[in-house]
Design a protein around this motif. Structure first.
Motif, PDB file in Angstrom:
ATOM      1  N   GLY A 109       0.787  -1.227   0.000  1.00 49.27           N
ATOM      2  CA  GLY A 109       0.000   0.000   0.000  1.00 49.27           C
ATOM      3  C   GLY A 109       0.815   1.270   0.000  1.00 49.27           C
ATOM      4  N   ASN A 110       2.140   1.161   0.157  1.00 50.79           N
ATOM      5  CA  ASN A 110       2.934   2.396   0.204  1.00 50.79           C
ATOM      6  C   ASN A 110       3.110   3.039  -1.166  1.00 50.79           C
ATOM      7  OD1 ASN A 110       4.646   0.371  -0.677  1.00 50.79           O
ATOM      8  ND2 ASN A 110       6.284   0.807   0.802  1.00 50.79           N
ATOM      9  N   HIS A 111       2.756   2.306  -2.232  1.00 52.82           N
ATOM     10  CA  HIS A 111       2.798   2.913  -3.568  1.00 52.82           C
ATOM     11  C   HIS A 111       1.840   4.093  -3.675  1.00 52.82           C
ATOM     12  CE1 HIS A 111      -0.799   0.481  -3.831  1.00 52.82           C
ATOM     13  NE2 HIS A 111      -1.122   1.091  -4.947  1.00 52.82           N
ATOM     14  N   TRP A 112       0.803   4.107  -2.838  1.00 53.28           N
ATOM     15  CA  TRP A 112      -0.185   5.193  -2.842  1.00 53.28           C
ATOM     16  C   TRP A 112       0.479   6.533  -2.529  1.00 53.28           C
ATOM     17  CZ3 TRP A 112      -2.641   8.887   0.187  1.00 53.28           C
ATOM     18  CH2 TRP A 112      -3.927   9.267  -0.208  1.00 53.28           C
ATOM     19  N   PHE A 113       1.620   6.503  -1.830  1.00 54.31           N
ATOM     20  CA  PHE A 113       2.298   7.724  -1.403  1.00 54.31           C
ATOM     21  C   PHE A 113       3.384   8.170  -2.385  1.00 54.31           C
ATOM     22  CE2 PHE A 113       0.387   5.954   2.364  1.00 54.31           C
ATOM     23  CZ  PHE A 113      -0.067   7.060   3.057  1.00 54.31           C
ATOM     24  N   THR A 114       3.432   7.526  -3.558  1.00 53.26           N
ATOM     25  CA  THR A 114       4.394   7.939  -4.572  1.00 53.26           C
ATOM     26  C   THR A 114       4.173   9.412  -4.935  1.00 53.26           C
ATOM     27  OG1 THR A 114       4.482   5.700  -5.489  1.00 53.26           O
ATOM     28  CG2 THR A 114       5.223   7.488  -6.910  1.00 53.26           C
ATOM     29  N   GLY A 115       5.237  10.176  -4.945  1.00 54.54           N
ATOM     30  CA  GLY A 115       5.132  11.601  -5.258  1.00 54.54           C
ATOM     31  C   GLY A 115       4.927  12.490  -4.054  1.00 54.54           C
ATOM     32  N   SER A 116       4.763  11.879  -2.868  1.00 55.24           N
ATOM     33  CA  SER A 116       4.496  12.665  -1.660  1.00 55.24           C
ATOM     34  C   SER A 116       5.758  13.231  -1.026  1.00 55.24           C
ATOM     35  CB  SER A 116       3.775  11.804  -0.627  1.00 55.24           C
ATOM     36  OG  SER A 116       4.631  10.766  -0.156  1.00 55.24           O
ATOM     37  N   ASP A 117       6.927  12.706  -1.397  1.00 57.65           N
ATOM     38  CA  ASP A 117       8.208  13.011  -0.755  1.00 57.65           C
ATOM     39  C   ASP A 117       8.280  12.458   0.665  1.00 57.65           C
ATOM     40  OD1 ASP A 117       9.031  14.296  -3.044  1.00 57.65           O
ATOM     41  OD2 ASP A 117       8.668  16.327  -2.282  1.00 57.65           O
ATOM     42  N   CYS A 118       7.389  11.535   1.003  1.00 60.20           N
ATOM     43  CA  CYS A 118       7.397  10.918   2.330  1.00 60.20           C
ATOM     44  C   CYS A 118       8.057   9.539   2.329  1.00 60.20           C
ATOM     45  CB  CYS A 118       5.966  10.781   2.867  1.00 60.20           C
ATOM     46  SG  CYS A 118       5.156  12.352   3.199  1.00 60.20           S
ATOM     47  N   LEU A 119       8.272   8.950   1.159  1.00 58.09           N
ATOM     48  CA  LEU A 119       8.867   7.625   1.092  1.00 58.09           C
ATOM     49  C   LEU A 119      10.297   7.682   1.622  1.00 58.09           C
ATOM     50  CD1 LEU A 119       7.532   6.533  -2.403  1.00 58.09           C
ATOM     51  CD2 LEU A 119       6.777   5.682  -0.177  1.00 58.09           C
ATOM     52  N   THR A 120      10.580   6.889   2.660  1.00 60.57           N
ATOM     53  CA  THR A 120      11.812   7.008   3.427  1.00 60.57           C
ATOM     54  C   THR A 120      12.193   5.643   3.994  1.00 60.57           C
ATOM     55  OG1 THR A 120      11.015   9.203   4.142  1.00 60.57           O
ATOM     56  CG2 THR A 120      12.914   8.322   5.296  1.00 60.57           C
ATOM     57  N   SER A 121      13.475   5.434   4.247  1.00 62.72           N
ATOM     58  CA  SER A 121      13.935   4.186   4.877  1.00 62.72           C
ATOM     59  C   SER A 121      14.315   4.432   6.332  1.00 62.72           C
ATOM     60  CB  SER A 121      15.153   3.641   4.125  1.00 62.72           C
ATOM     61  OG  SER A 121      16.274   4.487   4.315  1.00 62.72           O
ATOM     62  N   TRP A 122      14.403   3.343   7.088  1.00 64.85           N
ATOM     63  CA  TRP A 122      14.869   3.459   8.469  1.00 64.85           C
ATOM     64  C   TRP A 122      16.301   3.986   8.507  1.00 64.85           C
ATOM     65  CZ3 TRP A 122      12.582   4.144  12.781  1.00 64.85           C
ATOM     66  CH2 TRP A 122      11.375   3.517  13.103  1.00 64.85           C
ATOM     67  N   ASP A 123      17.118   3.635   7.523  1.00 64.26           N
ATOM     68  CA  ASP A 123      18.494   4.147   7.490  1.00 64.26           C
ATOM     69  C   ASP A 123      18.500   5.675   7.458  1.00 64.26           C
ATOM     70  OD1 ASP A 123      19.634   1.635   7.566  1.00 64.26           O
ATOM     71  OD2 ASP A 123      19.957   1.513   5.394  1.00 64.26           O
ATOM     72  N   GLU A 124      17.629   6.258   6.640  1.00 63.56           N
ATOM     73  CA  GLU A 124      17.545   7.712   6.545  1.00 63.56           C
ATOM     74  C   GLU A 124      17.046   8.322   7.847  1.00 63.56           C
ATOM     75  OE1 GLU A 124      16.333   9.071   2.225  1.00 63.56           O
ATOM     76  OE2 GLU A 124      15.249   7.224   2.756  1.00 63.56           O
ATOM     77  N   LEU A 125      16.071   7.667   8.465  1.00 64.44           N
ATOM     78  CA  LEU A 125      15.547   8.173   9.734  1.00 64.44           C
ATOM     79  C   LEU A 125      16.602   8.083  10.830  1.00 64.44           C
ATOM     80  CD1 LEU A 125      11.958   6.612   9.663  1.00 64.44           C
ATOM     81  CD2 LEU A 125      12.642   8.937   9.027  1.00 64.44           C
ATOM     82  N   ASP A 126      17.372   6.987  10.843  1.00 59.23           N
ATOM     83  CA  ASP A 126      18.452   6.859  11.820  1.00 59.23           C
ATOM     84  C   ASP A 126      19.468   7.987  11.668  1.00 59.23           C
ATOM     85  OD1 ASP A 126      17.305   4.582  12.838  1.00 59.23           O
ATOM     86  OD2 ASP A 126      18.663   3.186  11.829  1.00 59.23           O
ATOM     87  N   ALA A 127      19.661   8.428  10.432  1.00 59.60           N
ATOM     88  CA  ALA A 127      20.625   9.500  10.148  1.00 59.60           C
ATOM     89  C   ALA A 127      20.063  10.883  10.449  1.00 59.60           C
ATOM     90  CB  ALA A 127      21.076   9.424   8.696  1.00 59.60           C
ATOM     91  N   GLY A 128      18.798  10.956  10.886  1.00 59.88           N
ATOM     92  CA  GLY A 128      18.217  12.236  11.282  1.00 59.88           C
ATOM     93  C   GLY A 128      17.286  12.879  10.281  1.00 59.88           C
ATOM     94  N   HIS A 129      16.979  12.177   9.179  1.00 59.61           N
ATOM     95  CA  HIS A 129      16.120  12.770   8.147  1.00 59.61           C
ATOM     96  C   HIS A 129      14.693  12.945   8.658  1.00 59.61           C
ATOM     97  CE1 HIS A 129      14.335  13.721   4.337  1.00 59.61           C
ATOM     98  NE2 HIS A 129      13.627  12.610   4.299  1.00 59.61           N
ATOM     99  N   LEU A 130      14.107  14.103   8.373  1.00 64.82           N
ATOM    100  CA  LEU A 130      12.695  14.374   8.664  1.00 64.82           C
ATOM    101  C   LEU A 130      12.016  14.731   7.348  1.00 64.82           C
ATOM    102  CD1 LEU A 130      12.873  16.543  11.931  1.00 64.82           C
ATOM    103  CD2 LEU A 130      12.378  14.095  11.732  1.00 64.82           C
ATOM    104  N   PRO A 131      11.167  13.861   6.810  1.00 64.55           N
ATOM    105  CA  PRO A 131      10.536  14.122   5.505  1.00 64.55           C
ATOM    106  C   PRO A 131       9.661  15.379   5.521  1.00 64.55           C
ATOM    107  CG  PRO A 131      10.261  11.822   6.177  1.00 64.55           C
ATOM    108  CD  PRO A 131      10.768  12.556   7.374  1.00 64.55           C
ATOM    109  N   GLU A 132       9.618  16.054   4.391  1.00 68.87           N
ATOM    110  CA  GLU A 132       8.724  17.197   4.191  1.00 68.87           C
ATOM    111  C   GLU A 132       7.839  16.883   2.993  1.00 68.87           C
ATOM    112  OE1 GLU A 132      10.614  20.983   3.953  1.00 68.87           O
ATOM    113  OE2 GLU A 132      11.996  20.562   5.612  1.00 68.87           O
ATOM    114  N   ALA A 133       6.555  16.788   3.210  1.00 77.71           N
ATOM    115  CA  ALA A 133       5.626  16.377   2.158  1.00 77.71           C
ATOM    116  C   ALA A 133       5.440  17.476   1.118  1.00 77.71           C
ATOM    117  CB  ALA A 133       4.280  16.004   2.765  1.00 77.71           C
TER     118      ALA A 133
END
Length: 390
Positions: free
Chosen positions: A327-351
């Motif tokens: 179901g995460n394909h629904w969020f394509t184009g949202s700029d919210c698609l992220t991995s745990w690796d990115e979150l561990d590195a401090g990334h905070l998505p901006e939609a």
């Protein structure tokens, strides 16, 4: 007779799970302000418990369990004595054959909606005014689009949660030769709430709070679910100043729309050495938890839309791929698609703001969300004779 300004609208919601009750009740109350709203909880595998109903944050007035046949008996007007019928409920006292409700909100899976529509079509006298039938979806529509729409086709109002959904619904129905005039845009009624305020965590008044909104069936395998839990725990260990909260959907023995084969509670209980001090499990109302959330993480839960509507940084995980079954394909184009690796590195998505508007998460300031659906309902209620049931 149709409802008038001097007679309050009478509405009833048929719901088959806690999430659909939440959508149905909020929809009924927002579509028909001041209406008397009854709750009928369909008896079955996912019938919500009192605790689950409380977690939705929506009180159920005049609530009781029912069967599909019992619901049809309650809402259908008995035919005139000379009209043949497969089943004839007892006539109301005094010979009054007026419908007991003005609006029926069918907050159920598609096959149940179809069964109610077909059941009412068999029971409803052609010459008697009937309630307006309203249905829709309680969250992200990411699978079985055509099948689901055709099962719901025949309701007077088919509510789409965003401009994007409304376009898809109309194109799909028209493409198979069905009437699409019933489709109306109706934003998910539980969006909004207290806007995100990062300052308390920045000042140290409370920990930076990461909420992992789990889902009962996504992903569906124990290995994948164990992986996601391990990554959430790993994030907590890498960031000891943060609090990681696993937001659970149901307690052991409870059920939701989807079957949860491997509950996260069970996996958490098996973590070697126990959970870190900054990890906890939580039930309760999602809106209350979001009031103090600084990062929402999920695979594809509708909780992401609640979070985004408040401006909370929201991560839709890609660790297991971007795939239709997730179901995460629904969020394509949202700029919210992220991995745990990115979150561990401090990334905070901006939609992306344009994506948010098209998916019904935000609306232009000049727009009145759901105005078209309210107008359509008002016109249906004002008709001298209700539309027929096919």
């Amino acid at each position: 007779m149709p409802a008038t300004p001097n007679s309050p609208v009478r509405a009833v919601v048929l719901a088959d799970s806690d999430t659909r009750w939440k959508w149905g009740a909020l929809t009924a109350r927002a579509l028909t302000p001041g209406a008397e709203v009854g709750a009928r909880l369909l008896r079955g595998r996912a019938t919500p418990t009192a605790r689950q109903l409380a977690d939705t944050g929506v009180a159920a007035d005049d609530a009781r369990e029912t069967t599909l046949t019992g619901f049809l008996d309650e809402v259908a007007v008995p035919p005139a004595p000379h009209t043949p019928a497969v089943h004839t409920p007892a006539a109301p006292a005094g010979g009054d054959r007026a419908a007991p409700y003005d609006v029926l909100v069918l907050a159920c899976v598609g096959h149940t909606v179809q069964a109610v529509l077909q059941g009412l079509a068999r029971r409803w006298p052609d010459t008697t005014r009937r309630p307006v039938l309203v249905t829709g979806y309680c969250g992200v529509v990411y699978e079985k689009l055509t099948e689901g729409l055709l099962l719901r086709h025949g309701a007077d109002l088919l509510l789409a949660g965003s401009p994007w959904d409304a376009r898809r619904f109309r194109e799909t129905l028209t493409g198979v030769g069905a009437d699409a005039r019933s489709v109306a845009t109706w934003p998910l009624p539980f969006l909004g709430g207290t806007p995100h305020d990062p300052e308390p965590a920045a000042r140290g008044d409370r920990p930076f709070r990461v909420v992992f909104a789990v889902q009962p069936s996504v992903p569906d395998g124990p290995a994948a679910r164990r992986y996601l839990l391990d990554r959430a725990i790993g994030h907590a260990r890498r960031h000891p100043g943060r609090e990681v909260v696993l937001k659970l959907r149901s307690a052991p023995g409870e059920h939701t729309t989807h079957v949860e084969e491997t509950p996260y509670q069970r996996l958490a209980a098996r973590v070697r050495g126990g959970l870190p001090a900054n990890v906890r499990l939580a039930y309760g109302h999602m809106g209350e938890l979001l009031d103090t959330t600084d990062l929402l993480v999920t695979v594809s839960s509708t909780a992401a839309l609640e979070s985004l509507s408040r401006g909370v940084p929201t991560a839709v995980l890609t660790d297991l791929g971007v795939r239709e079954p997730l179901g995460n394909h629904w969020f394509t184009g949202s700029d919210c698609l992220t991995s745990w690796d990115e979150l561990d590195a401090g990334h905070l998505p901006e939609a992306d703001p344009h994506w948010l508007a098209d998916r019904g998460v935000t609306a232009p300031s000049a727009a009145a969300p759901g105005a078209g659906a309210r107008q359509a309902l008002a016109e249906l209620l004002a008709e001298a004779d209700g539309p027929g049931l096919a």
